[in-house]
Design a protein around this motif. Structure first.
Motif, PDB file in Angstrom:
ATOM      1  N   TYR A 170       0.830  -1.210   0.000  1.00 40.32           N
ATOM      2  CA  TYR A 170       0.000   0.000   0.000  1.00 40.32           C
ATOM      3  C   TYR A 170       0.867   1.264   0.000  1.00 40.32           C
ATOM      4  O   TYR A 170       0.564   2.239  -0.688  1.00 40.32           O
ATOM      5  CB  TYR A 170      -0.931   0.012   1.219  1.00 40.32           C
ATOM      6  CG  TYR A 170      -2.073  -0.983   1.131  1.00 40.32           C
ATOM      7  CD1 TYR A 170      -2.748  -1.183  -0.070  1.00 40.32           C
ATOM      8  CD2 TYR A 170      -2.481  -1.712   2.247  1.00 40.32           C
ATOM      9  CE1 TYR A 170      -3.795  -2.097  -0.145  1.00 40.32           C
ATOM     10  CE2 TYR A 170      -3.538  -2.619   2.169  1.00 40.32           C
ATOM     11  CZ  TYR A 170      -4.178  -2.813   0.975  1.00 40.32           C
ATOM     12  OH  TYR A 170      -5.213  -3.708   0.890  1.00 40.32           O
ATOM     13  N   GLU A 172       3.887   1.587  -1.233  1.00 41.18           N
ATOM     14  CA  GLU A 172       4.465   1.748  -2.574  1.00 41.18           C
ATOM     15  C   GLU A 172       3.430   2.288  -3.551  1.00 41.18           C
ATOM     16  O   GLU A 172       3.752   3.084  -4.443  1.00 41.18           O
ATOM     17  CB  GLU A 172       5.021   0.414  -3.074  1.00 41.18           C
ATOM     18  CG  GLU A 172       6.328   0.008  -2.414  1.00 41.18           C
ATOM     19  CD  GLU A 172       7.403   1.080  -2.541  1.00 41.18           C
ATOM     20  OE1 GLU A 172       7.617   1.575  -3.662  1.00 41.18           O
ATOM     21  OE2 GLU A 172       8.002   1.444  -1.516  1.00 41.18           O
ATOM     22  N   LYS A 173       2.187   1.875  -3.387  1.00 40.56           N
ATOM     23  CA  LYS A 173       1.115   2.389  -4.255  1.00 40.56           C
ATOM     24  C   LYS A 173       0.898   3.884  -4.037  1.00 40.56           C
ATOM     25  O   LYS A 173       0.669   4.632  -4.986  1.00 40.56           O
ATOM     26  CB  LYS A 173      -0.189   1.624  -4.010  1.00 40.56           C
ATOM     27  CG  LYS A 173      -0.204   0.229  -4.605  1.00 40.56           C
ATOM     28  CD  LYS A 173      -1.569  -0.423  -4.439  1.00 40.56           C
ATOM     29  CE  LYS A 173      -1.614  -1.781  -5.126  1.00 40.56           C
ATOM     30  NZ  LYS A 173      -2.956  -2.410  -5.003  1.00 40.56           N
ATOM     31  N   ASP A 176       3.862   5.638  -5.681  1.00 37.60           N
ATOM     32  CA  ASP A 176       3.735   5.593  -7.141  1.00 37.60           C
ATOM     33  C   ASP A 176       2.680   6.588  -7.629  1.00 37.60           C
ATOM     34  O   ASP A 176       2.878   7.271  -8.637  1.00 37.60           O
ATOM     35  CB  ASP A 176       3.347   4.186  -7.602  1.00 37.60           C
ATOM     36  CG  ASP A 176       4.508   3.204  -7.501  1.00 37.60           C
ATOM     37  OD1 ASP A 176       5.657   3.667  -7.370  1.00 37.60           O
ATOM     38  OD2 ASP A 176       4.252   1.987  -7.544  1.00 37.60           O
ATOM     39  N   PHE A 177       1.558   6.664  -6.893  1.00 36.28           N
ATOM     40  CA  PHE A 177       0.486   7.587  -7.281  1.00 36.28           C
ATOM     41  C   PHE A 177       0.986   9.025  -7.219  1.00 36.28           C
ATOM     42  O   PHE A 177       0.731   9.823  -8.130  1.00 36.28           O
ATOM     43  CB  PHE A 177      -0.723   7.407  -6.360  1.00 36.28           C
ATOM     44  CG  PHE A 177      -1.915   8.230  -6.777  1.00 36.28           C
ATOM     45  CD1 PHE A 177      -2.854   7.739  -7.670  1.00 36.28           C
ATOM     46  CD2 PHE A 177      -2.101   9.525  -6.277  1.00 36.28           C
ATOM     47  CE1 PHE A 177      -3.950   8.496  -8.061  1.00 36.28           C
ATOM     48  CE2 PHE A 177      -3.178  10.289  -6.657  1.00 36.28           C
ATOM     49  CZ  PHE A 177      -4.109   9.776  -7.556  1.00 36.28           C
ATOM     50  N   ILE A 195      -6.487   3.738  -4.186  1.00 35.47           N
ATOM     51  CA  ILE A 195      -5.967   2.506  -3.605  1.00 35.47           C
ATOM     52  C   ILE A 195      -7.093   1.623  -3.089  1.00 35.47           C
ATOM     53  O   ILE A 195      -6.974   0.398  -3.039  1.00 35.47           O
ATOM     54  CB  ILE A 195      -4.952   2.842  -2.495  1.00 35.47           C
ATOM     55  CG1 ILE A 195      -3.726   3.519  -3.123  1.00 35.47           C
ATOM     56  CG2 ILE A 195      -4.530   1.605  -1.713  1.00 35.47           C
ATOM     57  CD1 ILE A 195      -2.713   4.016  -2.145  1.00 35.47           C
TER      58      ILE A 195
END
Length: 280
Positions: A170, A172-173, A176-177, A195
């Motif tokens: 989560y 890393e997401k 990245d976003f 997410i």
């Protein structure tokens, strides 16, 4: 049949260096030797032996074997049923990653693949690309990508080398976003919706893992991006402000000074003066 290709100046991430096909005589061998690029052999018929890293592999029709750069290898056709094979030499920054996705590494150099018709098709298209006058490099790279995609799609499922926790995934997401959308008017709510987690839960989880809030991470990411842009004299402070997600230049200047301790203008002047001093 063999064709050697010049080093690509356009496609540094992935490019073909050679390709060919050969029907070997009994006991035909190569090595021990090293290569300076990746080399994939696909066995079209017959049998042979491949040796690398102290291991010997007895191979047959329908198998690939991988030669990695700067690794000593030896391979020899069978004395009774010698193999015929085709090969593809390639290199580039993406080569190792794509091979790993196909389950091929220096320590796992063998791959089973029943797809002679596909391989013959790619060989034919690569050979026919000689008729291209301006786009051959691009076409060859595209064909190489397609061929590797077949190996990835139909190769073995490779588990991740290190299993990440759900919390790490989560986090890393979120990162990245932010990396992809920092120039937009994004909010924590946007990130949570993307997410698929409750806003409060995501904020708490991120804080535990990164030791800072999502909002602070976003602000610092934007300001660091702004600092990278300061060296471009063609960009005004307002241009930079808008480029990192702040339409209000005054708000941008206020946040910048809070994070860096200087106004954007002062930071740019000091950075330029320092670069000049370093130059001389």
């Amino acid at each position: 049949m063999i064709e050697y290709l010049p080093r690509s100046k356009q496609h540094s991430e992935l490019y073909l260096t050679q390709f060919g096909i050969e029907e070997c005589i009994p006991s035909h061998f190569f090595g021990p030797a090293i290569r300076d690029h990746y080399l994939l052999h696909y066995i079209l018929d017959g049998e042979g032996t491949f040796e690398v890293g102290g291991f010997s592999y007895r191979l047959r029709k329908g198998q690939w074997f991988l030669i990695c750069p700067q690794v000593i290898t030896y391979y020899q056709a069978d004395v009774v049923n010698p193999w015929s094979y085709c090969w593809f030499g390639f290199d580039g920054a993406l080569a190792e990653t794509l091979l790993k996705q196909a389950g091929l590494t220096m320590t796992r150099p063998i791959l089973n693949f029943e797809g002679d018709h596909l391989i013959y098709q790619y060989l034919q298209l690569m050979n026919e690309s000689s008729g291209c006058h301006k786009a051959r490099e691009t076409r060859l790279t595209g064909l190489l990508c397609l061929m590797l995609s077949e190996l990835i799609e139909f190769g073995p499922v490779t588990p991740p080398e290190q299993k990440e926790s759900r919390a790490e995934i989560y986090v890393e997401k979120v990162k990245d976003f932010i990396e992809m959308n920092y120039a937009q008017k994004i909010t924590i709510e946007h990130i949570a919706n993307f997410i698929g987690l409750n806003r409060s839960y995501l904020c708490s989880l991120f804080k535990q893992q990164v030791n800072t809030s999502i909002q602070d991470y976003l602000v610092r990411y934007r300001i660091n991006k702004a600092c990278e842009m300061m060296g471009n004299a063609e960009l005004s402070i307002g241009d930079i402000s808008r480029s990192v997600g702040y339409n209000d230049s005054l708000l941008f200047s206020k946040i910048f000074k809070k994070v860096k301790g200087f106004s954007p203008k002062h930071y740019r002047t000091e950075t330029h003066a320092q670069s000049q001093a370093d130059y001389w």
